[in-house]
Design an enzyme around this catalytic site. Structure first.
Site, PDB file in Angstrom:
ATOM      1  CG  ASN A  21      -7.401  -2.498  -6.507  1.00 42.61           C
ATOM      2  OD1 ASN A  21      -6.431  -3.231  -6.334  1.00 42.61           O
ATOM      3  ND2 ASN A  21      -7.754  -1.601  -5.591  1.00 42.61           N
ATOM      4  CG  ASP A  43      -2.045   0.969   1.139  1.00 44.04           C
ATOM      5  OD1 ASP A  43      -2.289   1.501   0.034  1.00 44.04           O
ATOM      6  OD2 ASP A  43      -2.689   1.232   2.163  1.00 44.04           O
TER       7      ASP A  43
HETATM    8  C1  FPP Z   1      -1.972   0.176  -3.302  1.00 40.52           C
HETATM    9  O1  FPP Z   1      -1.499   1.486  -3.394  1.00 40.52           O
HETATM   10  C2  FPP Z   1      -1.419  -0.636  -4.352  1.00 40.52           C
HETATM   11  C3  FPP Z   1      -2.135  -1.236  -5.334  1.00 40.52           C
HETATM   12  C4  FPP Z   1      -3.589  -1.106  -5.474  1.00 40.52           C
HETATM   13  C5  FPP Z   1      -1.523  -2.059  -6.354  1.00 40.52           C
HETATM   14  C6  FPP Z   1      -0.212  -2.685  -6.022  1.00 40.52           C
HETATM   15  C7  FPP Z   1       0.513  -2.841  -7.268  1.00 40.52           C
HETATM   16  C8  FPP Z   1       1.840  -2.788  -7.448  1.00 40.52           C
HETATM   17  C9  FPP Z   1       2.820  -2.705  -6.372  1.00 40.52           C
HETATM   18  C10 FPP Z   1       2.419  -2.832  -8.790  1.00 40.52           C
HETATM   19  C11 FPP Z   1       1.895  -3.822  -9.730  1.00 40.52           C
HETATM   20  C12 FPP Z   1       1.777  -5.189  -9.194  1.00 40.52           C
HETATM   21  C13 FPP Z   1       2.090  -6.281  -9.874  1.00 40.52           C
HETATM   22  C14 FPP Z   1       1.876  -7.608  -9.268  1.00 40.52           C
HETATM   23  C15 FPP Z   1       2.682  -6.223 -11.192  1.00 40.52           C
HETATM   24  P1  FPP Z   1      -2.525   2.666  -3.580  1.00 40.52           P
HETATM   25  O2  FPP Z   1      -2.571   3.018  -5.008  1.00 40.52           O
HETATM   26  O3  FPP Z   1      -3.849   2.293  -2.982  1.00 40.52           O
HETATM   27  O4  FPP Z   1      -1.835   3.778  -2.735  1.00 40.52           O
HETATM   28  P2  FPP Z   1      -2.536   4.974  -1.965  1.00 40.52           P
HETATM   29  O5  FPP Z   1      -3.343   4.359  -0.840  1.00 40.52           O
HETATM   30  O6  FPP Z   1      -1.381   5.769  -1.469  1.00 40.52           O
HETATM   31  O7  FPP Z   1      -3.387   5.697  -2.966  1.00 40.52           O
END
Ligand code: FPP
Length: 259
Positions: free
Chosen positions: A78, A30
């Site tokens: 998502n 996250d």
């Molecule tokens: C949460 O951060 C992260 C995600 C929803 C996706 C995680 C994905 C990756 C690390 C990269 C791609 C993964 C793969 C397996 C290729 P957020 O966007 O919710 O962060 P925030 O809470 O700060 O907005």
């Protein structure tokens, strides 16, 4: 569900001892969006930096004593994000497999993807199947990527699978117990997670491994995912090792005085 015993088993395996359960760490990666926002960058650049963090973490995991790593790459929730962010997350999974599959396969990593395949585009389903097929015989390290995964959806899918067996006359309602139910979850091939890590300071499970988290230790780390790496993983493992896992029983030290 049988409790896993963690790091000592990895060293036991290294010493040639019998049946070992590898340490399983699961991570809610996250903070990508906040990482990007702090730099005045679009969110998708946070996700790209998140892939780099994932690569570093996978690379450093065996040295941290981790034998199974599960990461939450894309949740069933998502899809609510803007379309361009969803397509970037899809593209990143594909790019990760395209760029790293040869190396992962060579290094003995077995890749598994958990989550609903239905609903993913054919090219995404194809890379997932390719990664799983190519690494199916590997057993040095397991990388499980939760993609289009939701804990509730996984439980519903398992329940539906069992109901269908009953409808076909292949099972009776009375046959159902925890072990049978667990065998129908998409995580059935891996031991239960010993530790669930969430980065970024948020303290929620967010529909991740809902069944499997029953006895997991929860570790929250105040680092945004794109800044994560092997040292953070080692710190999470060290925090876990300091915990007293009782599985509903009492501490070993207290058994003698329990009366
Ligand atoms: C949460 O951060 C992260 C995600 C929803 C996706 C995680 C994905 C990756 C690390 C990269 C791609 C993964 C793969 C397996 C290729 P957020 O966007 O919710 O962060 P925030 O809470 O700060 O907005």
């Amino acid at each position: 569900m049988s409790p896993t015993t963690g790091l000592q088993d990895i060293s036991a395996r290294a010493n040639g001892a019998a049946a070992a359960t590898p340490l399983h760490v699961a991570i809610i990666m996250d903070g990508n969006g906040r990482w990007a926002k702090r730099r005045g960058m679009p969110r998708v650049l946070g996700h790209r930096a998140g892939v780099a963090a994932l690569k570093r973490t996978v690379e450093g995991a065996p040295a941290a004593g981790v034998g199974v790593l599960t990461v939450f790459g894309f949740s069933t929730e998502n899809w609510r994000r803007p379309a361009h962010e969803v397509s970037e997350l899809m593209r990143l999974l594909k790019a990760y497999v395209d760029s790293d599959l040869d190396r992962l396969a060579r290094e003995g990593v077995r890749v598994r993807v958990i989550g609903r395949r239905v609903g993913l585009a054919p090219d995404i389903q194809e890379v997932i199947e390719r990664a799983e097929r190519r690494t199916a015989d590997n057993d040095r390290f397991v990388l499980q990527v939760a993609f289009n995964y939701g804990g509730q959806a996984d439980i519903v899918d398992a329940a539906r699978q069992f109901a269908q067996k009953v409808e076909r006359g292949e099972a009776k309602a009375a046959d159902l117990d925890e072990a049978l139910f667990e065998s129908m979850l998409s995580t059935a091939q891996a031991p239960a997670p010993d530790v669930i890590v969430r980065t970024s300071g948020e303290r929620r499970i967010s529909n991740f491994l809902l069944w499997e988290c029953a006895y997991a230790e929860l570790v929250f780390q105040d680092v945004l995912w794109p800044d994560y790496g092997p040292d953070h993983l080692a710190a999470a493992v060290a925090e876990y090792q300091g915990r007293d896992r009782r599985y509903g029983g009492i501490a070993a030290d207290d058994v003698a005085v329990a009366g």
